[in-house]
Enzyme design. Structure first.
Site, PDB file in Angstrom:
ATOM      1  N   LYS A 161       0.397  -1.545   0.033  1.00  0.00           N
ATOM      2  CA  LYS A 161      -0.226  -0.170   0.040  1.00  0.00           C
ATOM      3  C   LYS A 161       0.766   1.623   0.124  1.00  0.00           C
ATOM      4  CE  LYS A 161      -2.053   3.063   2.298  1.00  0.00           C
ATOM      5  NZ  LYS A 161      -1.410   4.122   1.830  1.00  0.00           N
ATOM      6  N   GLU A 186       9.570   0.928  11.295  1.00  0.00           N
ATOM      7  CA  GLU A 186      10.630   1.965  10.471  1.00  0.00           C
ATOM      8  C   GLU A 186      10.231   3.161  11.009  1.00  0.00           C
ATOM      9  OE1 GLU A 186      12.575  -1.253   7.627  1.00  0.00           O
ATOM     10  OE2 GLU A 186      13.807   0.252   7.988  1.00  0.00           O
ATOM     11  N   CYS A 188      13.647  10.703   6.987  1.00  0.00           N
ATOM     12  CA  CYS A 188      13.062  10.168   8.518  1.00  0.00           C
ATOM     13  C   CYS A 188      14.812  10.966   8.943  1.00  0.00           C
ATOM     14  CB  CYS A 188      12.817   8.707   8.221  1.00  0.00           C
ATOM     15  SG  CYS A 188      14.218   8.153   7.156  1.00  0.00           S
ATOM     16  N   GLU A 245       9.639  16.097  15.355  1.00  0.00           N
ATOM     17  CA  GLU A 245       9.855  16.138  13.901  1.00  0.00           C
ATOM     18  C   GLU A 245       9.369  16.823  12.987  1.00  0.00           C
ATOM     19  OE1 GLU A 245       8.754  12.218  12.001  1.00  0.00           O
ATOM     20  OE2 GLU A 245      10.931  11.733  10.913  1.00  0.00           O
TER      21      GLU A 245
HETATM   22  P1  NAD Z   1       2.298   8.454   8.540  1.00  0.00           P
HETATM   23  O1  NAD Z   1       2.293   7.251   9.223  1.00  0.00           O
HETATM   24  O2  NAD Z   1       1.145   9.054   8.170  1.00  0.00           O
HETATM   25  O3  NAD Z   1       2.046   7.449   7.037  1.00  0.00           O
HETATM   26  C1  NAD Z   1       2.477   6.333   5.820  1.00  0.00           C
HETATM   27  C2  NAD Z   1       1.750   5.197   5.494  1.00  0.00           C
HETATM   28  O4  NAD Z   1       1.344   4.401   6.171  1.00  0.00           O
HETATM   29  C3  NAD Z   1       1.176   5.640   4.886  1.00  0.00           C
HETATM   30  O5  NAD Z   1       0.690   4.770   3.420  1.00  0.00           O
HETATM   31  C4  NAD Z   1       0.206   5.858   5.383  1.00  0.00           C
HETATM   32  O6  NAD Z   1      -1.475   5.700   4.320  1.00  0.00           O
HETATM   33  C5  NAD Z   1      -0.638   4.681   5.804  1.00  0.00           C
HETATM   34  N1  NAD Z   1      -1.376   5.182   7.061  1.00  0.00           N
HETATM   35  C6  NAD Z   1      -1.788   6.319   7.214  1.00  0.00           C
HETATM   36  N2  NAD Z   1      -2.415   6.269   8.616  1.00  0.00           N
HETATM   37  C7  NAD Z   1      -2.656   4.998   9.015  1.00  0.00           C
HETATM   38  C8  NAD Z   1      -3.990   4.099   9.542  1.00  0.00           C
HETATM   39  N3  NAD Z   1      -4.434   4.680  10.676  1.00  0.00           N
HETATM   40  N4  NAD Z   1      -3.372   2.923   9.664  1.00  0.00           N
HETATM   41  C9  NAD Z   1      -2.617   2.246   8.843  1.00  0.00           C
HETATM   42  N5  NAD Z   1      -2.299   2.713   8.022  1.00  0.00           N
HETATM   43  C10 NAD Z   1      -2.703   3.913   8.044  1.00  0.00           C
HETATM   44  O7  NAD Z   1       3.938   8.948   7.330  1.00  0.00           O
HETATM   45  P2  NAD Z   1       3.986   9.401   6.477  1.00  0.00           P
HETATM   46  O8  NAD Z   1       3.289  11.235   6.168  1.00  0.00           O
HETATM   47  O9  NAD Z   1       3.341   9.067   4.839  1.00  0.00           O
HETATM   48  O10 NAD Z   1       5.713   9.291   6.343  1.00  0.00           O
HETATM   49  C11 NAD Z   1       6.474  10.026   7.086  1.00  0.00           C
HETATM   50  C12 NAD Z   1       6.623   9.773   8.164  1.00  0.00           C
HETATM   51  O11 NAD Z   1       7.436   8.468   7.456  1.00  0.00           O
HETATM   52  C13 NAD Z   1       8.387  10.747   9.263  1.00  0.00           C
HETATM   53  O12 NAD Z   1       7.368  10.220  10.466  1.00  0.00           O
HETATM   54  C14 NAD Z   1       8.992   9.781   8.706  1.00  0.00           C
HETATM   55  O13 NAD Z   1      10.250   9.736   9.794  1.00  0.00           O
HETATM   56  C15 NAD Z   1       8.544   8.478   7.991  1.00  0.00           C
HETATM   57  N6  NAD Z   1       9.681   7.793   7.366  1.00  0.00           N
HETATM   58  C16 NAD Z   1      11.123   6.138   8.622  1.00  0.00           C
HETATM   59  C17 NAD Z   1      11.097   5.838   7.458  1.00  0.00           C
HETATM   60  C18 NAD Z   1      12.141   5.026   7.970  1.00  0.00           C
HETATM   61  O14 NAD Z   1      13.066   4.526   8.107  1.00  0.00           O
HETATM   62  N7  NAD Z   1      12.569   4.532  10.153  1.00  0.00           N
HETATM   63  C19 NAD Z   1      12.087   6.425   5.877  1.00  0.00           C
HETATM   64  C20 NAD Z   1      10.922   6.855   5.579  1.00  0.00           C
HETATM   65  C21 NAD Z   1      10.111   7.904   6.226  1.00  0.00           C
END
Ligand code: NAD
Length: 498
Positions: free
Chosen positions: A191, A267, A302, A400
């Protein structure tokens, strides 16, 4: 080095078309509900595509297709060398469609197309190639048993792997999960983030063209609270690999407990510290990389080096250099190779960043940036922003922000620097700049982070694990260790007459 011009990219953008349906069981299909959502270019506000909005019904179909494929062995029981050949073809197809894939991510979430074409897309091809080449070189174990007993310990694929990924590196995050999971013989239901679904759909199509059988690699675009949650709660998903925010990572742990105890590998977020000591050999290099560490990809990384701790004696000199670098990193049209920073992913994220900046103006010293920018009167752009004299407990230094906002804090002793750096709920990455080898090793040992980079920032490769500590999660992408997530240890114990 690429020599594409602004005109080249604009001409390609005028011709590009997108896949907009879900990819399930080897075919593009509409969502069962018929619903769609808009995928919007944040640099212009233009709707790029109306994409299938999958929900639980579509996730059910995709998981069922993945399970059928897994059980009949069309991929899971193919020889590793055969899976390797298919994934190597996929790596080549990604290279063959480099411009299209780079443009897709750039238009979909605002990153510089030049970066996508030189970093993201070559990275995706490289990671598929790396796991393809690795997978037929891994051996199992024979346990040290008595005569008459033979115990074989093998790594076997888990079954159906769900992957839920963010929007900051759409193609690469999809690749980090699926390359390792597919190489190991699993079926995947991916997804992508709702802000950036388009490259994952094209990747699935290219995978099919490379020879990945029907049902093995499925993509269900949609929202987190519908498609993401359905995957997290699904009773027939064996493993959920997640990259995204800490808040949502915690939800996936709950979904697992509420359903079938699937393995969850989060992650999650970061607030990575960058420690620059006065004995650093090259202050210009440190300034270059500190700026890169926070402004690359608009700070939507991230592991972005968003907290800068500088020894007080060199702080003012370093801040001067950083201001010069920020001035040279102004945002522009993501399709223009002369632009130094692209657009923020969407309006909501832009407003969130601007709220942090507005509060920071009252609590810290804004030395450059701080404004929302429009390019050609449009779009979600934020100027590279630096705050000095940030208090360690200020939200600027703790939360963040996920944007091009750097917080500078001075320190007087090594001990103080380590204490402040570790005073965070996150532990994804950290950097240390010093010419003193003992200090480099001493400080690296004590920093709570999955990766510590010395005299550089954000060191990363296919050969080394990437992931965090504390609330940055405990999943590891990249390297052979990522295969541990997607396989189970299986013992076969055989009695024989000795
Ligand atoms: P997010 O957590 O809002 O979304 C990530 C994914 O989760 C998306 O596909 C989203 O649709 C899904 N999602 C959101 N709410 C959900 C729910 N209630 N139930 C199930 N799935 C859900 O994050 P974002 O805004 O897309 O990305 C930014 C974040 O990602 C930052 O916190 C960043 O640090 C992190 N990130 C971490 C890494 C790593 O390797 N540690 C790498 C890249 C980004």
């Amino acid at each position: 080095m690429r020599n594409d011009t602004y005109e080249d990219w604009k001409a390609r953008a005028a011709r590009i078309s997108f896949r907009r349906q879900a990819f399930i069981d080897g075919r593009f299909v509409d969502a069962v509900s018929g619903e769609t959502f808009d995928s919007i270019n944040p640099a212009t506000g233009q709707v790029l595509a109306q994409v299938a909005a999958c929900d639980a019904a579509d996730v059910d179909r995709a998981v069922a297709a993945g399970r059928r494929a897994f059980e009949d062995g069309r991929w899971s029981r193919r020889a590793p060398g055969e899976r390797k050949a298919v994934l190597l073809r996929l790596a080549e197809l990604i290279r063959a469609h480099l411009e299209e894939l780079a443009l897709t991510d750039s238009l979909d979430m605002g990153k510089l197309v030049h970066d996508a074409a030189t970093i993201d897309v070559p990275g995706s091809a490289h990671f598929f190639q790396w796991y393809a080449e690795a997978i037929d070189k891994l051996y199992g174990e024979v346990a040290p048993t008595a005569a008459g007993d033979l115990a074989l310990v093998r790594r076997v694929p888990l079954g159906v792997v769900g992957a839920v990924v963010p929007w900051n590196f759409p193609l690469d995050m999809a690749t980090w999960k699926s390359a390792a999971a597919l190489a190991a013989g699993n079926s995947v239901v991916l997804k992508p983030a709702e802000q950036s679904p388009l490259s994952a759909l094209r990747l699935a199509e290219l995978a099919a063209e490379a020879g990945v059988p029907d049902g093995v690699f499925n993509v269900v675009p949609g929202f987190g609270a519908t498609a993401g949650k359905a995957l997290g709660l699904h009773m027939d998903v064996d493993c959920l690999a997640f990259t995204g925010s800490t808040q949502v990572g915690k939800l996936f742990m709950q979904y697992s407990g509420q359903s079938n105890l699937k393995q969850v590998w989060p992650e999650t977020g970061g607030k990575s510290p960058n420690l620059i000591f006065a004995d650093c050999a090259d202050l210009d290099a440190a300034a270059d990389m500190a700026a890169f560490g926070i402004f690359f990809n608009q700070g939507e990384v991230c592991s972005a080096n968003s907290r800068l701790y500088v020894e007080r004696s060199i702080k003012d000199a370093l801040v001067e250099k950083l201001i010069a670098r920020a001035n040279a990193t102004q945002p522009g049209d993501p399709l223009d190779p002369a632009s130094k920073m692209g657009a923020i992913v969407d309006e909501k994220q832009t407003q969130g960043i601007m709220r942090f900046i507005a509060a920071g103006k009252a609590s810290a010293n804004l030395v450059t940036g701080g404004a929302r920018v429009h390019i050609d009167g449009k779009g979600c752009f934020v100027a590279p922003t630096i705050f000095d004299e940030v208090r360690p407990d200020d939200p600027l230094a703790r939360d963040e922000i996920f944007g091009p906002v750097l917080s500078v804090v001075a320190f007087d002793t090594e001990e103080e620097a380590i204490r402040m750096a570790n005073d965070s709920i996150y532990g994804l990455a950290a950097s240390v700049w010093t010419d003193n080898l003992s200090r480099a090793l001493r400080v690296s040992e004590r920093l709570h982070a999955g990766t510590v980079s010395v005299n550089t920032v954000d060191a990363l490769s296919a050969q080394t694990p990437f992931g965090g500590m504390k609330q940055s999660g405990f999943g590891r992408d990249l390297s052979l260790h990522a295969l541990d997530k997607y396989t189970a240890l299986k013992t076969t114990w055989i009695k024989y007459k000795s």
